[in-house]
Design a protein around this motif. Structure first.
Motif, mmCIF file in Angstrom:
data_model
loop_
_atom_site.group_PDB
_atom_site.id
_atom_site.type_symbol
_atom_site.label_atom_id
_atom_site.label_comp_id
_atom_site.label_asym_id
_atom_site.label_seq_id
_atom_site.Cartn_x
_atom_site.Cartn_y
_atom_site.Cartn_z
ATOM 1 N N LEU A 1 8.485 22.043 -5.036
ATOM 2 C CA LEU A 1 8.990 23.587 -4.583
ATOM 3 C C LEU A 1 9.032 24.483 -5.585
ATOM 4 C CD1 LEU A 1 12.679 22.589 -2.932
ATOM 5 C CD2 LEU A 1 10.330 22.828 -1.855
ATOM 6 N N VAL A 2 8.361 25.657 -5.359
ATOM 7 C CA VAL A 2 8.293 26.641 -6.336
ATOM 8 C C VAL A 2 9.425 27.572 -6.508
ATOM 9 C CG1 VAL A 2 6.720 28.504 -7.162
ATOM 10 C CG2 VAL A 2 5.765 26.504 -5.709
ATOM 11 N N VAL A 3 10.395 26.998 -7.111
ATOM 12 C CA VAL A 3 11.654 27.624 -7.323
ATOM 13 C C VAL A 3 11.662 28.612 -8.802
ATOM 14 C CG1 VAL A 3 14.222 27.096 -7.606
ATOM 15 C CG2 VAL A 3 12.651 25.564 -6.475
ATOM 16 N N ASP A 4 11.765 29.679 -8.424
ATOM 17 C CA ASP A 4 11.779 30.999 -9.387
ATOM 18 C C ASP A 4 13.200 31.319 -9.505
ATOM 19 O OD1 ASP A 4 8.976 30.825 -9.995
ATOM 20 O OD2 ASP A 4 8.804 31.941 -8.169
ATOM 21 N N ARG A 5 14.040 31.049 -8.879
ATOM 22 C CA ARG A 5 15.486 31.301 -8.858
ATOM 23 C C ARG A 5 16.340 30.455 -7.977
ATOM 24 N NH1 ARG A 5 19.008 34.708 -5.819
ATOM 25 N NH2 ARG A 5 20.145 36.028 -6.960
ATOM 26 N N MET A 6 17.318 29.879 -8.746
ATOM 27 C CA MET A 6 18.403 29.062 -8.044
ATOM 28 C C MET A 6 19.616 29.443 -8.351
ATOM 29 S SD MET A 6 18.655 24.789 -8.315
ATOM 30 C CE MET A 6 18.984 24.893 -9.944
ATOM 31 N N SER A 7 20.514 29.649 -7.418
ATOM 32 C CA SER A 7 21.952 29.969 -7.496
ATOM 33 C C SER A 7 22.914 29.277 -6.601
ATOM 34 C CB SER A 7 22.131 31.455 -7.360
ATOM 35 O OG SER A 7 21.916 31.837 -5.997
ATOM 36 N N PHE A 8 24.236 29.300 -6.993
ATOM 37 C CA PHE A 8 25.234 28.588 -6.304
ATOM 38 C C PHE A 8 26.348 29.576 -5.925
ATOM 39 C CE2 PHE A 8 23.067 25.279 -8.793
ATOM 40 C CZ PHE A 8 22.769 24.347 -7.816
ATOM 41 N N SER A 9 27.166 29.106 -4.936
ATOM 42 C CA SER A 9 28.298 29.894 -4.763
ATOM 43 C C SER A 9 29.553 28.761 -4.755
ATOM 44 C CB SER A 9 28.298 30.901 -3.628
ATOM 45 O OG SER A 9 29.672 31.435 -3.226
ATOM 46 N N LEU A 10 30.296 28.876 -5.529
ATOM 47 C CA LEU A 10 31.078 27.491 -5.774
ATOM 48 C C LEU A 10 32.642 28.099 -5.677
ATOM 49 C CD1 LEU A 10 29.411 25.622 -8.411
ATOM 50 C CD2 LEU A 10 29.291 25.232 -5.939
ATOM 51 N N ARG A 11 33.561 27.839 -4.522
ATOM 52 C CA ARG A 11 34.873 28.131 -4.636
ATOM 53 C C ARG A 11 35.558 27.604 -5.569
ATOM 54 N NH1 ARG A 11 36.858 30.535 0.059
ATOM 55 N NH2 ARG A 11 38.758 30.822 -1.367
ATOM 56 N N VAL A 12 36.507 28.474 -6.557
ATOM 57 C CA VAL A 12 37.486 27.907 -7.394
ATOM 58 C C VAL A 12 38.701 28.310 -7.055
ATOM 59 C CG1 VAL A 12 35.646 27.587 -9.071
ATOM 60 C CG2 VAL A 12 36.647 29.884 -9.094
ATOM 61 N N LEU A 13 39.742 27.451 -7.776
ATOM 62 C CA LEU A 13 41.069 27.994 -7.677
ATOM 63 C C LEU A 13 41.451 28.701 -8.941
ATOM 64 C CD1 LEU A 13 43.923 27.939 -6.342
ATOM 65 C CD2 LEU A 13 44.252 25.818 -7.484
ATOM 66 N N GLY B 1 6.167 28.990 -1.346
ATOM 67 C CA GLY B 1 6.610 28.116 -1.938
ATOM 68 C C GLY B 1 7.912 27.374 -1.733
ATOM 69 N N LEU B 2 8.484 27.796 -0.795
ATOM 70 C CA LEU B 2 9.744 27.142 -0.185
ATOM 71 C C LEU B 2 9.495 26.438 1.051
ATOM 72 C CD1 LEU B 2 12.580 29.465 -1.571
ATOM 73 C CD2 LEU B 2 11.746 27.655 -2.708
#
Length: 252
Positions: A40-52, A149-150
């Motif tokens: 995979l031609v990953v040029d940007r990887m991000s997460f959205s993670l819920r927190v308390l 790439g993806l």
């Protein structure tokens, strides 16, 4: 040449055997490179993670090759700004299915982030849901400057999803525990408790100041307003006060 299934099994096995023991930043960094090594031609990887948290809705770590990990947040103060309503996260959450976009043909108005991605030269974008055992919705996004790439991103993310969700849930659960303990005992003692170095009968002394902040006329106001309106006022007050105090190192 390994198939996507074989590569996904290798990454999933690494996540469970090794990745979960790394600090979150190191795990994310290594995952990005492993996805690239898998084709995979990953040029940007991000997460959205819920927190308390008192002032943060979600954490959004972003990885790019050969760049420092960037940690963004989605804050309560911005919850009414419409970012979520215009985001691909909402579409993925409602459908329960991953989303892949060819940015060369995706209209700018489809999602709020599309113009930003195009301006940065990205041509392919993928979003996958990550569900925790408590039902909380989280998400992973990939972007590439290569239009093709993806092309294998969705089957790859579907395959590694369970292992990745398990590792991320461990990380976020530890953070939630640390935040809750810090509210009552302070960050230093909280870290000691979590690490198991504090035991019954031990005494730890800390220097602390406690701030009491009140709303003038609050009792009369709550008697006159419905519960929903009172809660809205408290939330707005919190959004004004908490970020300023937290920026100076306070615990909530």
């Amino acid at each position: 040449m390994n198939t996507i299934d074989e590569q996904a099994r290798t990454i999933s096995d690494w996540l469970i055997r090794e990745g979960r023991f790394l600090v979150p930043t190191a795990m994310i960094e290594s995952l990005g490179w492993r996805l690239r090594a898998a084709g995979l031609v990953v040029d940007r990887m991000s997460f959205s993670l819920r927190v308390l948290s008192a002032n943060v809705l979600a954490l959004a770590p972003m990885w790019r090759p050969n760049m420092p990990l960037e940690l963004r947040t989605f804050d309560y103060v911005d919850r009414d700004a419409g970012y979520y309503d215009r985001s691909p996260f909402r579409a993925v959450r409602e459908s329960g299915e991953p989303l892949a976009l060819d940015l060369d043909v995706t209209p700018d108005e489809m999602f709020g982030i599309i113009p930003e991605l195009k301006a940065d030269g990205y041509r392919a974008y993928a979003v996958a849901p990550i569900s925790f055992s408590d039902g909380n919705f989280n998400a992973l996004t990939l972007a590439s400057r290569d239009r093709d790439g993806l092309k294998d991103a969705i089957p790859m993310l579907n395959a590694i999803g369970p292992a990745l969700a398990s590792v991320l849930e461990i990380f976020t659960s530890k953070r939630v525990l640390r935040e809750l303990l810090s509210t009552y005992v302070g960050r230093g003692p909280a870290n000691q408790i979590i690490s198991g170095t504090t035991h019954r009968g031990e005494v730890t002394r800390i220097r602390a100041a406690i701030l009491f902040a009140d709303l003038r006329g609050f009792t009369a106001m709550t008697s006159a307003l419905p519960p929903e309106a009172t809660a809205d006022i408290l939330n707005r007050y919190y959004d004004l006060v908490v970020p300023e105090i937290a920026a100076r190192g306070a615990n909530f």
